[in-house]
Design a protein around this motif. Structure first.
Motif, PDB file in Angstrom:
ATOM      1  N   GLN A  22       0.839  -1.203   0.000  1.00  0.00           N
ATOM      2  CA  GLN A  22       0.000   0.000   0.000  1.00  0.00           C
ATOM      3  C   GLN A  22       0.868   1.245   0.000  1.00  0.00           C
ATOM      4  OE1 GLN A  22      -2.521  -0.467   3.437  1.00  0.00           O
ATOM      5  NE2 GLN A  22      -4.022  -1.697   2.318  1.00  0.00           N
ATOM      6  N   GLU A  23       1.949   1.199   0.743  1.00  0.00           N
ATOM      7  CA  GLU A  23       2.853   2.355   0.807  1.00  0.00           C
ATOM      8  C   GLU A  23       3.487   2.638  -0.552  1.00  0.00           C
ATOM      9  OE1 GLU A  23       6.454   4.137   3.548  1.00  0.00           O
ATOM     10  OE2 GLU A  23       5.614   2.178   4.019  1.00  0.00           O
ATOM     11  N   GLN A  24       3.903   1.594  -1.246  1.00  0.00           N
ATOM     12  CA  GLN A  24       4.499   1.777  -2.573  1.00  0.00           C
ATOM     13  C   GLN A  24       3.480   2.343  -3.555  1.00  0.00           C
ATOM     14  OE1 GLN A  24       5.850  -2.315  -2.729  1.00  0.00           O
ATOM     15  NE2 GLN A  24       7.978  -1.622  -2.917  1.00  0.00           N
ATOM     16  N   LEU A  25       2.236   1.847  -3.497  1.00  0.00           N
ATOM     17  CA  LEU A  25       1.188   2.388  -4.369  1.00  0.00           C
ATOM     18  C   LEU A  25       0.945   3.854  -4.040  1.00  0.00           C
ATOM     19  CD1 LEU A  25      -0.996   2.241  -6.499  1.00  0.00           C
ATOM     20  CD2 LEU A  25      -2.542   1.287  -4.755  1.00  0.00           C
ATOM     21  N   ALA A  26       0.867   4.170  -2.757  1.00  0.00           N
ATOM     22  CA  ALA A  26       0.644   5.556  -2.342  1.00  0.00           C
ATOM     23  C   ALA A  26       1.728   6.473  -2.881  1.00  0.00           C
ATOM     24  CB  ALA A  26       0.577   5.637  -0.819  1.00  0.00           C
ATOM     25  N   GLU A  27       2.977   6.033  -2.808  1.00  0.00           N
ATOM     26  CA  GLU A  27       4.088   6.833  -3.330  1.00  0.00           C
ATOM     27  C   GLU A  27       3.957   7.036  -4.837  1.00  0.00           C
ATOM     28  OE1 GLU A  27       7.717   4.918  -2.142  1.00  0.00           O
ATOM     29  OE2 GLU A  27       7.344   5.299  -0.011  1.00  0.00           O
ATOM     30  N   ARG A  28       3.567   5.989  -5.544  1.00  0.00           N
ATOM     31  CA  ARG A  28       3.438   6.065  -7.008  1.00  0.00           C
ATOM     32  C   ARG A  28       2.366   7.055  -7.444  1.00  0.00           C
ATOM     33  NH1 ARG A  28       3.841   0.156  -9.886  1.00  0.00           N
ATOM     34  NH2 ARG A  28       5.859  -0.447  -9.018  1.00  0.00           N
ATOM     35  N   CYS A  29       1.304   7.173  -6.650  1.00  0.00           N
ATOM     36  CA  CYS A  29       0.221   8.058  -7.078  1.00  0.00           C
ATOM     37  C   CYS A  29       0.135   9.347  -6.269  1.00  0.00           C
ATOM     38  CB  CYS A  29      -1.117   7.318  -7.087  1.00  0.00           C
ATOM     39  SG  CYS A  29      -1.618   6.558  -5.564  1.00  0.00           S
ATOM     40  N   GLY A  30       1.066   9.558  -5.361  1.00  0.00           N
ATOM     41  CA  GLY A  30       1.117  10.813  -4.620  1.00  0.00           C
ATOM     42  C   GLY A  30       0.025  10.954  -3.571  1.00  0.00           C
ATOM     43  N   LEU A  31      -0.402   9.840  -3.011  1.00  0.00           N
ATOM     44  CA  LEU A  31      -1.407   9.859  -1.961  1.00  0.00           C
ATOM     45  C   LEU A  31      -0.797   9.261  -0.689  1.00  0.00           C
ATOM     46  CD1 LEU A  31      -4.378   8.572  -4.149  1.00  0.00           C
ATOM     47  CD2 LEU A  31      -3.998  10.925  -3.380  1.00  0.00           C
ATOM     48  N   HIS A  32      -1.517   9.342   0.409  1.00  0.00           N
ATOM     49  CA  HIS A  32      -1.012   8.812   1.676  1.00  0.00           C
ATOM     50  C   HIS A  32      -1.373   7.336   1.804  1.00  0.00           C
ATOM     51  CE1 HIS A  32      -0.266   8.477   5.994  1.00  0.00           C
ATOM     52  NE2 HIS A  32       0.510   9.539   5.830  1.00  0.00           N
ATOM     53  N   LEU A  48     -12.787  11.636  -8.636  1.00  0.00           N
ATOM     54  CA  LEU A  48     -12.407  11.158  -9.967  1.00  0.00           C
ATOM     55  C   LEU A  48     -10.928  11.364 -10.254  1.00  0.00           C
ATOM     56  CD1 LEU A  48     -15.451  12.328 -12.106  1.00  0.00           C
ATOM     57  CD2 LEU A  48     -14.837   9.985 -11.492  1.00  0.00           C
ATOM     58  N   GLU A  49     -10.396  12.477  -9.826  1.00  0.00           N
ATOM     59  CA  GLU A  49      -8.973  12.751 -10.045  1.00  0.00           C
ATOM     60  C   GLU A  49      -8.099  11.685  -9.384  1.00  0.00           C
ATOM     61  OE1 GLU A  49      -6.120  15.960  -8.127  1.00  0.00           O
ATOM     62  OE2 GLU A  49      -7.376  16.860  -9.693  1.00  0.00           O
ATOM     63  N   ASN A  50      -8.485  11.268  -8.191  1.00  0.00           N
ATOM     64  CA  ASN A  50      -7.709  10.245  -7.486  1.00  0.00           C
ATOM     65  C   ASN A  50      -7.897   8.864  -8.105  1.00  0.00           C
ATOM     66  OD1 ASN A  50      -6.577  12.105  -5.778  1.00  0.00           O
ATOM     67  ND2 ASN A  50      -8.078  11.794  -4.164  1.00  0.00           N
ATOM     68  N   ILE A  51      -9.078   8.602  -8.662  1.00  0.00           N
ATOM     69  CA  ILE A  51      -9.281   7.343  -9.389  1.00  0.00           C
ATOM     70  C   ILE A  51      -8.276   7.262 -10.528  1.00  0.00           C
ATOM     71  CG2 ILE A  51     -10.844   6.072 -10.915  1.00  0.00           C
ATOM     72  CD1 ILE A  51     -13.156   7.096  -9.130  1.00  0.00           C
ATOM     73  N   GLN A  52      -8.130   8.348 -11.261  1.00  0.00           N
ATOM     74  CA  GLN A  52      -7.189   8.362 -12.382  1.00  0.00           C
ATOM     75  C   GLN A  52      -5.750   8.218 -11.899  1.00  0.00           C
ATOM     76  OE1 GLN A  52      -7.834   8.339 -15.809  1.00  0.00           O
ATOM     77  NE2 GLN A  52      -5.702   7.725 -15.662  1.00  0.00           N
ATOM     78  N   ARG A  53      -5.405   8.877 -10.822  1.00  0.00           N
ATOM     79  CA  ARG A  53      -4.038   8.773 -10.282  1.00  0.00           C
ATOM     80  C   ARG A  53      -3.712   7.339  -9.871  1.00  0.00           C
ATOM     81  NH1 ARG A  53      -3.558  13.741  -6.097  1.00  0.00           N
ATOM     82  NH2 ARG A  53      -1.390  13.044  -5.978  1.00  0.00           N
ATOM     83  N   ILE A  54      -4.663   6.696  -9.205  1.00  0.00           N
ATOM     84  CA  ILE A  54      -4.455   5.311  -8.769  1.00  0.00           C
ATOM     85  C   ILE A  54      -4.379   4.379  -9.975  1.00  0.00           C
ATOM     86  CG2 ILE A  54      -5.536   3.380  -7.536  1.00  0.00           C
ATOM     87  CD1 ILE A  54      -6.589   5.546  -5.523  1.00  0.00           C
ATOM     88  N   ALA A  55      -5.280   4.557 -10.926  1.00  0.00           N
ATOM     89  CA  ALA A  55      -5.269   3.716 -12.124  1.00  0.00           C
ATOM     90  C   ALA A  55      -3.935   3.839 -12.857  1.00  0.00           C
ATOM     91  CB  ALA A  55      -6.428   4.095 -13.046  1.00  0.00           C
ATOM     92  N   SER A  56      -3.455   5.043 -13.019  1.00  0.00           N
ATOM     93  CA  SER A  56      -2.170   5.253 -13.693  1.00  0.00           C
ATOM     94  C   SER A  56      -1.038   4.574 -12.931  1.00  0.00           C
ATOM     95  CB  SER A  56      -1.880   6.750 -13.832  1.00  0.00           C
ATOM     96  OG  SER A  56      -2.805   7.353 -14.705  1.00  0.00           O
ATOM     97  N   ASP A  61      -6.507   1.025 -17.074  1.00  0.00           N
ATOM     98  CA  ASP A  61      -7.456   2.083 -17.397  1.00  0.00           C
ATOM     99  C   ASP A  61      -8.373   2.296 -16.202  1.00  0.00           C
ATOM    100  OD1 ASP A  61      -6.553   2.493 -20.026  1.00  0.00           O
ATOM    101  OD2 ASP A  61      -7.801   0.845 -20.778  1.00  0.00           O
ATOM    102  N   ALA A  62      -8.748   3.538 -15.958  1.00  0.00           N
ATOM    103  CA  ALA A  62      -9.549   3.884 -14.783  1.00  0.00           C
ATOM    104  C   ALA A  62     -10.855   3.090 -14.721  1.00  0.00           C
ATOM    105  CB  ALA A  62      -9.835   5.381 -14.761  1.00  0.00           C
ATOM    106  N   TYR A  63     -11.485   2.854 -15.850  1.00  0.00           N
ATOM    107  CA  TYR A  63     -12.763   2.152 -15.829  1.00  0.00           C
ATOM    108  C   TYR A  63     -12.634   0.727 -15.278  1.00  0.00           C
ATOM    109  CZ  TYR A  63     -11.776  -0.683 -19.977  1.00  0.00           C
ATOM    110  OH  TYR A  63     -11.249  -1.592 -20.855  1.00  0.00           O
ATOM    111  N   MET A  64     -11.444   0.125 -15.392  1.00  0.00           N
ATOM    112  CA  MET A  64     -11.246  -1.233 -14.891  1.00  0.00           C
ATOM    113  C   MET A  64     -11.406  -1.303 -13.370  1.00  0.00           C
ATOM    114  SD  MET A  64     -10.767  -3.101 -17.536  1.00  0.00           S
ATOM    115  CE  MET A  64     -10.060  -4.613 -16.921  1.00  0.00           C
ATOM    116  N   LEU A  65     -11.136  -0.208 -12.704  1.00  0.00           N
ATOM    117  CA  LEU A  65     -11.260  -0.182 -11.250  1.00  0.00           C
ATOM    118  C   LEU A  65     -12.714  -0.074 -10.795  1.00  0.00           C
ATOM    119  CD1 LEU A  65      -8.259   2.148 -10.354  1.00  0.00           C
ATOM    120  CD2 LEU A  65      -8.346  -0.364 -10.306  1.00  0.00           C
ATOM    121  N   LEU A  66     -13.609   0.215 -11.727  1.00  0.00           N
ATOM    122  CA  LEU A  66     -15.024   0.396 -11.399  1.00  0.00           C
ATOM    123  C   LEU A  66     -15.890  -0.775 -11.854  1.00  0.00           C
ATOM    124  CD1 LEU A  66     -15.228   4.144 -12.421  1.00  0.00           C
ATOM    125  CD2 LEU A  66     -15.035   3.225 -10.110  1.00  0.00           C
ATOM    126  N   MET A  67     -15.295  -1.742 -12.512  1.00  0.00           N
ATOM    127  CA  MET A  67     -16.039  -2.884 -13.041  1.00  0.00           C
ATOM    128  C   MET A  67     -16.057  -4.030 -12.036  1.00  0.00           C
ATOM    129  SD  MET A  67     -14.719  -2.987 -16.968  1.00  0.00           S
ATOM    130  CE  MET A  67     -15.656  -4.480 -17.288  1.00  0.00           C
TER     131      MET A  67
END
Length: 73
Positions: A22-32, A48-56, A61-67
């Motif tokens: 989780q920490e590595q993902l947070a660092e990659r997307c600039g979140l805590h 929505l902005e954070n969905i895109q940051r996490i998906a990237s 693709d962002a839509y994959m996280l919502l399916m």
């Protein structure tokens, strides 16, 4: 469908698929890290902005996280 649960499960699935914490993902997307943890525990609605940051950060693709029901567990 509980979109918060679907999103959290998908984030955790893709994060684990990459073999990152989780920490590595947070660092990659600039979140805590606690923000990522709250998402994976279905305790956080997300902008929505954070969905895109996490998906990237996960390389999907962002839509994959919502399916729901598309992952091969």
């Amino acid at each position: 469908m509980d979109i918060i649960k679907v999103f959290g499960m998908n984030v955790k699935f893709y994060r684990n698929s990459l073999g990152i914490s989780q920490e590595q993902l947070a660092e990659r997307c600039g979140l805590h890290r606690t923000y990522i943890s709250a998402i994976e525990r279905f305790r956080r609605s997300i902008a929505l902005e954070n969905i895109q940051r996490i998906a990237s950060a996960l390389g999907v693709d962002a839509y994959m996280l919502l399916m729901e029901d598309h992952r091969k567990d």
